[in-house]
Design a protein around this motif. Structure first.
Motif, PDB file in Angstrom:
ATOM      1  N   GLN A   1      75.609  48.374  36.083  1.00 16.70           N
ATOM      2  CA  GLN A   1      74.654  47.348  36.111  1.00 16.70           C
ATOM      3  C   GLN A   1      75.003  46.144  37.031  1.00 16.70           C
ATOM      4  O   GLN A   1      76.231  45.597  36.624  1.00 16.70           O
ATOM      5  CB  GLN A   1      73.666  46.897  34.797  1.00 16.70           C
ATOM      6  CG  GLN A   1      73.139  48.253  34.402  1.00 16.70           C
ATOM      7  CD  GLN A   1      72.494  48.141  32.974  1.00 16.70           C
ATOM      8  OE1 GLN A   1      73.250  47.557  32.116  1.00 16.70           O
ATOM      9  NE2 GLN A   1      71.205  48.205  32.819  1.00 16.70           N
ATOM     10  N   LEU A   2      74.314  45.790  38.030  1.00 19.55           N
ATOM     11  CA  LEU A   2      74.790  44.611  38.612  1.00 19.55           C
ATOM     12  C   LEU A   2      74.976  43.235  37.855  1.00 19.55           C
ATOM     13  O   LEU A   2      73.898  42.601  37.033  1.00 19.55           O
ATOM     14  CB  LEU A   2      73.673  44.366  39.899  1.00 19.55           C
ATOM     15  CG  LEU A   2      73.962  43.019  40.692  1.00 19.55           C
ATOM     16  CD1 LEU A   2      75.493  43.311  41.751  1.00 19.55           C
ATOM     17  CD2 LEU A   2      72.928  42.698  41.730  1.00 19.55           C
ATOM     18  N   LEU A   3      76.273  42.602  38.051  1.00 17.83           N
ATOM     19  CA  LEU A   3      76.099  41.342  37.175  1.00 17.83           C
ATOM     20  C   LEU A   3      75.935  40.169  38.127  1.00 17.83           C
ATOM     21  O   LEU A   3      75.004  39.362  37.895  1.00 17.83           O
ATOM     22  CB  LEU A   3      77.633  41.275  36.717  1.00 17.83           C
ATOM     23  CG  LEU A   3      77.996  40.264  35.728  1.00 17.83           C
ATOM     24  CD1 LEU A   3      77.173  40.331  34.519  1.00 17.83           C
ATOM     25  CD2 LEU A   3      79.410  39.949  35.389  1.00 17.83           C
ATOM     26  N   CYS A   4      76.281  40.156  39.165  1.00 13.36           N
ATOM     27  CA  CYS A   4      76.192  39.281  40.406  1.00 13.36           C
ATOM     28  C   CYS A   4      76.642  39.553  41.690  1.00 13.36           C
ATOM     29  O   CYS A   4      77.377  40.407  41.780  1.00 13.36           O
ATOM     30  CB  CYS A   4      76.762  37.620  39.971  1.00 13.36           C
ATOM     31  SG  CYS A   4      78.612  37.777  39.853  1.00 13.36           S
ATOM     32  N   GLU A   5      76.206  38.830  42.845  1.00  9.37           N
ATOM     33  CA  GLU A   5      76.859  39.271  44.134  1.00  9.37           C
ATOM     34  C   GLU A   5      77.901  38.093  44.211  1.00  9.37           C
ATOM     35  O   GLU A   5      78.007  37.122  43.658  1.00  9.37           O
ATOM     36  CB  GLU A   5      75.680  38.765  45.049  1.00  9.37           C
ATOM     37  CG  GLU A   5      74.632  39.813  45.039  1.00  9.37           C
ATOM     38  CD  GLU A   5      73.586  39.943  46.215  1.00  9.37           C
ATOM     39  OE1 GLU A   5      73.786  38.817  47.083  1.00  9.37           O
ATOM     40  OE2 GLU A   5      72.776  40.632  46.658  1.00  9.37           O
ATOM     41  N   THR A   6      78.866  38.519  45.028  1.00  9.92           N
ATOM     42  CA  THR A   6      80.029  37.415  45.393  1.00  9.92           C
ATOM     43  C   THR A   6      80.318  37.377  47.098  1.00  9.92           C
ATOM     44  O   THR A   6      79.546  38.519  47.709  1.00  9.92           O
ATOM     45  CB  THR A   6      81.549  38.033  44.962  1.00  9.92           C
ATOM     46  OG1 THR A   6      81.986  39.216  45.444  1.00  9.92           O
ATOM     47  CG2 THR A   6      81.134  38.059  43.295  1.00  9.92           C
ATOM     48  N   HIS A   7      80.834  36.578  47.518  1.00 12.91           N
ATOM     49  CA  HIS A   7      81.042  36.433  48.820  1.00 12.91           C
ATOM     50  C   HIS A   7      82.522  35.993  49.054  1.00 12.91           C
ATOM     51  O   HIS A   7      83.271  35.362  48.223  1.00 12.91           O
ATOM     52  CB  HIS A   7      80.345  35.378  49.499  1.00 12.91           C
ATOM     53  CG  HIS A   7      79.014  35.545  49.445  1.00 12.91           C
ATOM     54  ND1 HIS A   7      78.160  36.373  50.172  1.00 12.91           N
ATOM     55  CD2 HIS A   7      77.970  35.172  48.659  1.00 12.91           C
ATOM     56  CE1 HIS A   7      76.889  36.471  49.944  1.00 12.91           C
ATOM     57  NE2 HIS A   7      76.604  35.820  48.743  1.00 12.91           N
ATOM     58  N   THR A   8      83.320  36.340  50.140  1.00 16.20           N
ATOM     59  CA  THR A   8      84.690  36.168  50.602  1.00 16.20           C
ATOM     60  C   THR A   8      84.553  34.775  51.458  1.00 16.20           C
ATOM     61  O   THR A   8      83.911  34.644  52.266  1.00 16.20           O
ATOM     62  CB  THR A   8      85.295  37.156  51.195  1.00 16.20           C
ATOM     63  OG1 THR A   8      85.059  38.442  50.178  1.00 16.20           O
ATOM     64  CG2 THR A   8      86.765  36.977  51.290  1.00 16.20           C
ATOM     65  N   LEU A   9      85.550  33.844  51.101  1.00 15.40           N
ATOM     66  CA  LEU A   9      85.363  32.760  51.781  1.00 15.40           C
ATOM     67  C   LEU A   9      86.897  32.297  52.195  1.00 15.40           C
ATOM     68  O   LEU A   9      87.850  32.825  51.729  1.00 15.40           O
ATOM     69  CB  LEU A   9      84.927  31.508  50.854  1.00 15.40           C
ATOM     70  CG  LEU A   9      84.138  31.691  50.004  1.00 15.40           C
ATOM     71  CD1 LEU A   9      83.797  30.418  49.081  1.00 15.40           C
ATOM     72  CD2 LEU A   9      82.653  31.784  50.889  1.00 15.40           C
ATOM     73  N   LEU A  10      86.929  31.501  53.299  1.00 19.63           N
ATOM     74  CA  LEU A  10      88.249  30.932  53.847  1.00 19.63           C
ATOM     75  C   LEU A  10      88.367  29.542  53.466  1.00 19.63           C
ATOM     76  O   LEU A  10      87.236  28.775  53.657  1.00 19.63           O
ATOM     77  CB  LEU A  10      88.383  30.983  55.273  1.00 19.63           C
ATOM     78  CG  LEU A  10      88.852  32.575  55.860  1.00 19.63           C
ATOM     79  CD1 LEU A  10      89.055  32.342  57.475  1.00 19.63           C
ATOM     80  CD2 LEU A  10      90.057  33.079  55.300  1.00 19.63           C
ATOM     81  N   VAL A  11      89.449  29.173  52.792  1.00 22.57           N
ATOM     82  CA  VAL A  11      89.438  27.776  52.289  1.00 22.57           C
ATOM     83  C   VAL A  11      90.863  27.097  52.468  1.00 22.57           C
ATOM     84  O   VAL A  11      91.980  27.925  52.604  1.00 22.57           O
ATOM     85  CB  VAL A  11      89.035  27.470  50.787  1.00 22.57           C
ATOM     86  CG1 VAL A  11      87.804  28.078  50.628  1.00 22.57           C
ATOM     87  CG2 VAL A  11      90.027  28.329  49.822  1.00 22.57           C
ATOM     88  N   ALA A  12      91.107  25.911  52.366  1.00 20.78           N
ATOM     89  CA  ALA A  12      92.362  24.956  52.688  1.00 20.78           C
ATOM     90  C   ALA A  12      92.069  23.735  52.010  1.00 20.78           C
ATOM     91  O   ALA A  12      90.928  23.238  51.810  1.00 20.78           O
ATOM     92  CB  ALA A  12      92.918  25.035  54.027  1.00 20.78           C
ATOM     93  N   SER A  13      93.181  22.961  51.636  1.00 18.06           N
ATOM     94  CA  SER A  13      93.035  21.815  50.910  1.00 18.06           C
ATOM     95  C   SER A  13      92.928  20.609  52.087  1.00 18.06           C
ATOM     96  O   SER A  13      93.286  21.067  53.242  1.00 18.06           O
ATOM     97  CB  SER A  13      94.440  21.326  50.084  1.00 18.06           C
ATOM     98  OG  SER A  13      95.420  21.386  51.292  1.00 18.06           O
ATOM     99  N   PRO A  14      91.985  19.796  51.962  1.00 19.85           N
ATOM    100  CA  PRO A  14      91.836  18.719  52.928  1.00 19.85           C
ATOM    101  C   PRO A  14      93.125  18.207  53.567  1.00 19.85           C
ATOM    102  O   PRO A  14      93.399  18.130  54.754  1.00 19.85           O
ATOM    103  CB  PRO A  14      91.147  17.694  52.106  1.00 19.85           C
ATOM    104  CG  PRO A  14      90.373  18.379  50.989  1.00 19.85           C
ATOM    105  CD  PRO A  14      91.202  19.471  50.740  1.00 19.85           C
ATOM    106  N   ALA A  15      94.230  18.038  52.502  1.00 17.59           N
ATOM    107  CA  ALA A  15      95.352  17.476  53.313  1.00 17.59           C
ATOM    108  C   ALA A  15      96.072  18.434  54.190  1.00 17.59           C
ATOM    109  O   ALA A  15      96.721  17.842  55.323  1.00 17.59           O
ATOM    110  CB  ALA A  15      96.455  17.043  52.059  1.00 17.59           C
ATOM    111  N   TRP A  16      95.998  19.700  53.689  1.00 23.42           N
ATOM    112  CA  TRP A  16      96.528  20.583  54.680  1.00 23.42           C
ATOM    113  C   TRP A  16      95.714  20.590  56.174  1.00 23.42           C
ATOM    114  O   TRP A  16      96.508  20.668  57.149  1.00 23.42           O
ATOM    115  CB  TRP A  16      96.562  22.044  54.222  1.00 23.42           C
ATOM    116  CG  TRP A  16      97.649  22.961  54.967  1.00 23.42           C
ATOM    117  CD1 TRP A  16      98.830  23.535  54.664  1.00 23.42           C
ATOM    118  CD2 TRP A  16      96.991  23.971  56.175  1.00 23.42           C
ATOM    119  NE1 TRP A  16      99.127  24.386  55.622  1.00 23.42           N
ATOM    120  CE2 TRP A  16      97.972  24.663  56.354  1.00 23.42           C
ATOM    121  CE3 TRP A  16      95.694  24.006  56.631  1.00 23.42           C
ATOM    122  CZ2 TRP A  16      97.966  25.575  57.556  1.00 23.42           C
ATOM    123  CZ3 TRP A  16      95.813  24.765  57.685  1.00 23.42           C
ATOM    124  CH2 TRP A  16      96.772  25.583  58.261  1.00 23.42           C
TER     125      TRP A  16
END
Length: 309
Positions: free
Chosen positions: A161-176
């Motif tokens: 049974q479906l618990l939740c949907e998810t998405h894939t993200l690209l992230v980085a720190s503001p300093a980087w």
């Protein structure tokens, strides 16, 4: 050696659990007894039967032909007895007993555990055993009632049974990003340090589609100083400024909300990285304990109501 018939049923039941679990340790955990007590019961049963029922090795156990025949004949009546008892016990009153659940490390730590704690506060007579692992466990053979699966492939013999949907993200720190610049197109990622989830021996490639041209795929060869099969560790590496990370949203959500990470290329859709759904899964059974049903319903309600946002 003599054992009364009513006590013999306990010995026989423990043998069926041992056959199901495949080891004295797991069988003892399932029955909530010591390994020594488990071993003693089986030895007593073998003495009464007059034949070996179990072949023991250092790592596992296997039933003899006599043991296998006995277990096969016992499974159906024990299952009926168990179903009858739990049907009566679960028909009313507070939730009680033990529910065993397994879940991926990052999702369990960041999203699941707070909801389990809330459920236990509502049902103080219930106990929940949570195994946190990224290993794909066998629910039936290892004695789990529920599993949380972040996956596109689910076993047909289970109820999902479906618990939740998810998405894939690209992230980085503001300093980087301040030090290295922010990519404006996926192809620019090949010039940056990327933190990725390894897929066997294949070289890392990230795939993207532009919502304006969904049929056209952009494939980028990436490289970087760190790869691991745990999204929490990838997130922490991004927080430490090691590069750009590809993560499921539940691993990045808190850091994004706090401003410690920033999303990159949000207009591009990432393809084939992580599954887009999280499921709550249980083995098929004719009768499901009320505690298992209620916990599954509670989790689905909490997650689908946006409790993880």
């Amino acid at each position: 050696m003599t054992i009364k018939t009513d006590a013999l049923w306990l010995h026989l039941h423990w043998l069926t659990v041992l056959a199901e679990q495949g080891s004295f340790t797991r069988a003892a955990e399932r029955l909530e007894v010591s390994k020594a007590a488990m071993s003693q019961k089986i030895k007593q049963l073998e003495m009464l039967a007059g034949v070996p029922l179990v072949q023991r090795t250092t790592r596992s156990v296997r039933l003899t032909e006599a043991g296998e025949k006995l277990v096969q004949e016992l499974r159906a009546p024990f299952a009926e007895i168990e179903q009858s008892f739990y049907a009566v016990r679960d028909s009313s009153g507070p939730l009680r007993g033990l529910v065993r659940i397994t879940a991926p490390v990052a999702f369990a730590r960041q999203q699941l555990q707070p909801h389990i704690r809330d459920f236990l506060r509502l049902h103080p007579q219930l106990r929940i055993q949570l195994e946190v692992t990224d290993r794909l466990v066998s629910l039936a053979s290892e004695g789990f009632d529920l599993a949380i699966r972040h996956s596109n492939a689910l076993p047909e013999t289970h109820v999902a049974q479906l618990l939740c949907e998810t998405h894939t993200l690209l992230v980085a720190s503001p300093a980087w990003l301040a030090a290295h610049g922010e990519p404006q197109h996926p192809q620019e990622l090949s010039q940056h340090d990327c933190l990725y989830y390894p897929r066997g021996t294949e070289p890392p490639r990230w795939r993207f589609s532009d919502p304006a041209q969904p049929q056209q795929e952009t494939v980028v060869n990436v490289s970087g100083p760190f790869a691991t099969n745990n999204s929490e560790s990838i997130r922490d590496a991004a927080l430490d400024g090691l590069g750009i990370a590809m993560l499921p949203d539940f691993s990045a959500r808190q850091a994004l909300g706090e401003g410690r990470l920033r999303q990159i290329l949000p207009q591009w859709r990432i393809q084939g990285a992580f599954a887009r759904h999280v499921w709550v899964v249980r083995p098929w059974a004719a009768r499901v304990p009320r505690a298992v049903t209620e916990l599954s319903r509670w989790l689905r309600q909490r997650f689908q109501a946006g409790a993880t946002q």
